[in-house]
Motif scaffolding. Structure first.
Motif: not given
Length: 73
Positions: A21-25, A41-48, A54-58
């Motif tokens: 579930t993406p987190t709003r930044l 604004y942006g998002w933090r989320f894990q993607a595969t 898998s990585l976590v992206f900002d």
């Protein structure tokens, strides 16, 4: 984007699918000067990736495109 929430992207020549579930930044977390990025604004989320990595992206929106600010393993 799906319903204004990240769902998938292409990064470093690979397709990535959001797998949490993406987190709003908000503006306060970015190191970029706010004058040059009004309304940042942006998002933090894990993607595969299709390969199973898998990585976590900002990511943040800059004018008409998205920018990967940082990745975490």
């Amino acid at each position: 984007m799906a319903d204004d929430i990240p769902a998938r992207m292409v990064y470093a020549g690979h397709r990535w699918r959001v797998t949490d579930t993406p987190t709003r930044l908000r503006e306060s977390i970015w190191s970029a000067p706010l004058e040059s990025h009004h309304g940042l604004y942006g998002w933090r989320f894990q993607a595969t990736s299709d390969a199973g990595d898998s990585l976590v992206f900002d990511v943040y929106r800059e004018r008409d495109h998205w920018h990967v600010h940082h990745t975490y393993t």
